[in-house]
Design an enzyme around this catalytic site. Structure first.
Site, PDB file in Angstrom:
ATOM      1  N   LYS A  92       0.837  -1.220   0.000  1.00 31.17           N
ATOM      2  CA  LYS A  92       0.000   0.000   0.000  1.00 31.17           C
ATOM      3  C   LYS A  92       0.864   1.258   0.000  1.00 31.17           C
ATOM      4  O   LYS A  92       0.614   2.179  -0.767  1.00 31.17           O
ATOM      5  CB  LYS A  92      -0.906   0.045   1.251  1.00 31.17           C
ATOM      6  CG  LYS A  92      -1.930  -1.039   1.334  1.00 31.17           C
ATOM      7  CD  LYS A  92      -2.828  -0.828   2.541  1.00 31.17           C
ATOM      8  CE  LYS A  92      -2.099  -0.915   3.879  1.00 31.17           C
ATOM      9  NZ  LYS A  92      -1.550  -2.245   4.188  1.00 31.17           N
TER      10      LYS A  92
ATOM     11  N   ARG B  56      -9.117   1.807   8.806  1.00 30.89           N
ATOM     12  CA  ARG B  56      -8.685   0.449   9.114  1.00 30.89           C
ATOM     13  C   ARG B  56      -9.771  -0.346   9.820  1.00 30.89           C
ATOM     14  O   ARG B  56      -9.560  -1.496  10.180  1.00 30.89           O
ATOM     15  CB  ARG B  56      -7.462   0.518  10.010  1.00 30.89           C
ATOM     16  CG  ARG B  56      -6.201   0.121   9.193  1.00 30.89           C
ATOM     17  CD  ARG B  56      -5.209  -0.309   9.987  1.00 30.89           C
ATOM     18  NE  ARG B  56      -3.914  -0.736   9.879  1.00 30.89           N
ATOM     19  CZ  ARG B  56      -2.842  -0.153   9.401  1.00 30.89           C
ATOM     20  NH1 ARG B  56      -2.907   0.982   8.800  1.00 30.89           N
ATOM     21  NH2 ARG B  56      -1.681  -0.715   9.517  1.00 30.89           N
TER      22      ARG B  56
ATOM     23  N   ARG C  27      11.772  -5.658   4.356  1.00 29.29           N
ATOM     24  CA  ARG C  27      11.482  -4.234   4.138  1.00 29.29           C
ATOM     25  C   ARG C  27      12.430  -3.336   4.950  1.00 29.29           C
ATOM     26  O   ARG C  27      12.728  -3.618   6.107  1.00 29.29           O
ATOM     27  CB  ARG C  27      10.036  -3.971   4.558  1.00 29.29           C
ATOM     28  CG  ARG C  27       9.632  -2.524   4.480  1.00 29.29           C
ATOM     29  CD  ARG C  27       8.157  -2.365   4.405  1.00 29.29           C
ATOM     30  NE  ARG C  27       7.484  -2.611   5.661  1.00 29.29           N
ATOM     31  CZ  ARG C  27       6.172  -2.422   5.837  1.00 29.29           C
ATOM     32  NH1 ARG C  27       5.431  -2.012   4.820  1.00 29.29           N
ATOM     33  NH2 ARG C  27       5.616  -2.649   6.988  1.00 29.29           N
TER      34      ARG C  27
ATOM     35  N   ARG D  16      11.537  -1.513  10.440  1.00 28.04           N
ATOM     36  CA  ARG D  16      10.488  -1.130  11.392  1.00 28.04           C
ATOM     37  C   ARG D  16      10.430  -2.148  12.524  1.00 28.04           C
ATOM     38  O   ARG D  16      10.440  -3.347  12.287  1.00 28.04           O
ATOM     39  CB  ARG D  16       9.128  -1.098  10.679  1.00 28.04           C
ATOM     40  CG  ARG D  16       8.864   0.201   9.976  1.00 28.04           C
ATOM     41  CD  ARG D  16       7.616   0.168   9.173  1.00 28.04           C
ATOM     42  NE  ARG D  16       6.455  -0.366   9.848  1.00 28.04           N
ATOM     43  CZ  ARG D  16       5.213  -0.361   9.329  1.00 28.04           C
ATOM     44  NH1 ARG D  16       5.012   0.179   8.144  1.00 28.04           N
ATOM     45  NH2 ARG D  16       4.209  -0.860   9.974  1.00 28.04           N
TER      46      ARG D  16
ATOM     47  N   ARG E 282      -0.475  -8.289  13.406  1.00 30.03           N
ATOM     48  CA  ARG E 282      -0.991  -7.296  12.452  1.00 30.03           C
ATOM     49  C   ARG E 282      -1.864  -7.960  11.393  1.00 30.03           C
ATOM     50  O   ARG E 282      -2.857  -7.394  10.947  1.00 30.03           O
ATOM     51  CB  ARG E 282       0.190  -6.553  11.788  1.00 30.03           C
ATOM     52  CG  ARG E 282       0.832  -5.543  12.743  1.00 30.03           C
ATOM     53  CD  ARG E 282       2.226  -5.163  12.306  1.00 30.03           C
ATOM     54  NE  ARG E 282       2.270  -4.504  11.040  1.00 30.03           N
ATOM     55  CZ  ARG E 282       3.332  -4.498  10.224  1.00 30.03           C
ATOM     56  NH1 ARG E 282       4.430  -5.130  10.571  1.00 30.03           N
ATOM     57  NH2 ARG E 282       3.288  -3.862   9.089  1.00 30.03           N
TER      58      ARG E 282
HETATM   59  P1  AMP Z   1       1.229   0.951   8.916  1.00 32.99           P
HETATM   60  O1  AMP Z   1       2.437   1.763   8.628  1.00 32.99           O
HETATM   61  O2  AMP Z   1       0.037   1.357   8.100  1.00 32.99           O
HETATM   62  O3  AMP Z   1       1.497  -0.531   8.831  1.00 32.99           O
HETATM   63  O4  AMP Z   1       0.823   1.249  10.443  1.00 32.99           O
HETATM   64  C1  AMP Z   1       1.707   0.960  11.506  1.00 32.99           C
HETATM   65  C2  AMP Z   1       0.946   0.957  12.811  1.00 32.99           C
HETATM   66  O5  AMP Z   1       0.383   2.256  13.053  1.00 32.99           O
HETATM   67  C3  AMP Z   1      -0.239   0.007  12.870  1.00 32.99           C
HETATM   68  O6  AMP Z   1       0.130  -1.329  13.202  1.00 32.99           O
HETATM   69  C4  AMP Z   1      -1.088   0.661  13.966  1.00 32.99           C
HETATM   70  O7  AMP Z   1      -0.544   0.417  15.246  1.00 32.99           O
HETATM   71  C5  AMP Z   1      -0.893   2.147  13.650  1.00 32.99           C
HETATM   72  N1  AMP Z   1      -1.921   2.605  12.686  1.00 32.99           N
HETATM   73  C6  AMP Z   1      -1.717   3.034  11.411  1.00 32.99           C
HETATM   74  N2  AMP Z   1      -2.867   3.384  10.823  1.00 32.99           N
HETATM   75  C7  AMP Z   1      -3.841   3.155  11.732  1.00 32.99           C
HETATM   76  C8  AMP Z   1      -5.259   3.293  11.726  1.00 32.99           C
HETATM   77  N3  AMP Z   1      -5.920   3.727  10.642  1.00 32.99           N
HETATM   78  N4  AMP Z   1      -5.938   2.983  12.858  1.00 32.99           N
HETATM   79  C9  AMP Z   1      -5.295   2.567  13.960  1.00 32.99           C
HETATM   80  N5  AMP Z   1      -3.968   2.380  14.032  1.00 32.99           N
HETATM   81  C10 AMP Z   1      -3.231   2.675  12.928  1.00 32.99           C
END
Ligand code: AMP
Length: 216
Positions: A13, A88, A127, A160, A171
């Protein structure tokens, strides 16, 4: 135009949202990047999000939605937005709809990136991210020219902390239970387009742009 990119962790994404946004001159908003930025700066928002992110859990909806809606209200978003990582869950999707409706706008299209389970794990474990500009690399598929350094800004690349096997498992679970229901939520009004996410970055973004063109 308001686009949402959906997909399991590792589906690409972030990479695709950045590439398509660049090619179509749109703004890329990644909720994960906003949180990581706040975390890096040690702000109140970062402190609130930290423990959830470490566990691969969703940060509470009020905190997340407010953060994203504030970003969406910035003037640069008038040229069109790609949302990556938000919404989400259904609560967030409904809050987004409500906020856009107030502005007489709507989510125009949702791109669901589909990648096999095995490939998702390979992508996440290899990654690497630029600490400075958040550009995404992969140690095998798209390595930087100089190991550990971002091609774009020279920033340091890091893994990360939530890209470890245990957190990845959580996740993925969070995705299937909380995020996957959004597929039907957007399919019902005919907004969903499914795109295979395997292949090179340009190949996949080409397919996404084609879908968007057909829709116009
Ligand atoms: P990502 O970079 O999109 O994988 O997001 C990393 C982490 O940020 C996720 O595992 C959540 O802990 C938090 N996070 C990101 N976007 C959201 C969202 N829309 N709602 C809640 N937590 C989020």
């Amino acid at each position: 135009m308001y686009l949402v990119f959906l997909g399991a962790p590792g589906a690409g994404k972030g990479t695709q949202a950045a590439d398509v946004a660049h090619k179509l001159n749109m703004v890329h908003i990644s909720s994960g990047d906003l949180f990581r930025d706040a975390l890096g700066k040690g702000t109140e928002l970062g402190k609130k999000a930290k423990s959830y992110m470490e566990r691969g859990e969703l940060v509470p909806d009020e905190v997340t939605t407010q953060m994203v809606l504030e970003r969406l209200a910035a003037p640069d978003c008038a040229r069109g937005v790609i949302l990556d990582g938000f919404p989400r869950n259904l609560t967030q999707a409904q809050a987004l709809d409500k906020a856009l409706k107030r502005e007489k706008k709507t989510v125009d299209k949702v791109i669901l990136l589909e990648v096999s389970g095995e490939e998702l794990i390979k992508r996440l474990s290899g990654r690497r991210i630029c600490r400075n500009c958040q550009a995404v690399y992969h140690i095998m598929n798209s390595p930087p020219k100089v190991a550990g350094k971002c091609d774009k800004c020279g920033g340091e690349l890091y893994q990360r902390p939530d890209d470890n096997v245990e957190t990845i498992k959580n996740r993925r679970e969070v995705y299937s239970v909380q995020t996957a229901p959004l597929i039907d939520y957007y399919r019902k009004p005919g907004k969903l387009a499914e795109v295979r996410g395997e292949g090179g970055v340009d190949v996949v973004s080409g397919k996404i742009i084609e879908v968007l063109r057909q829709d116009r």
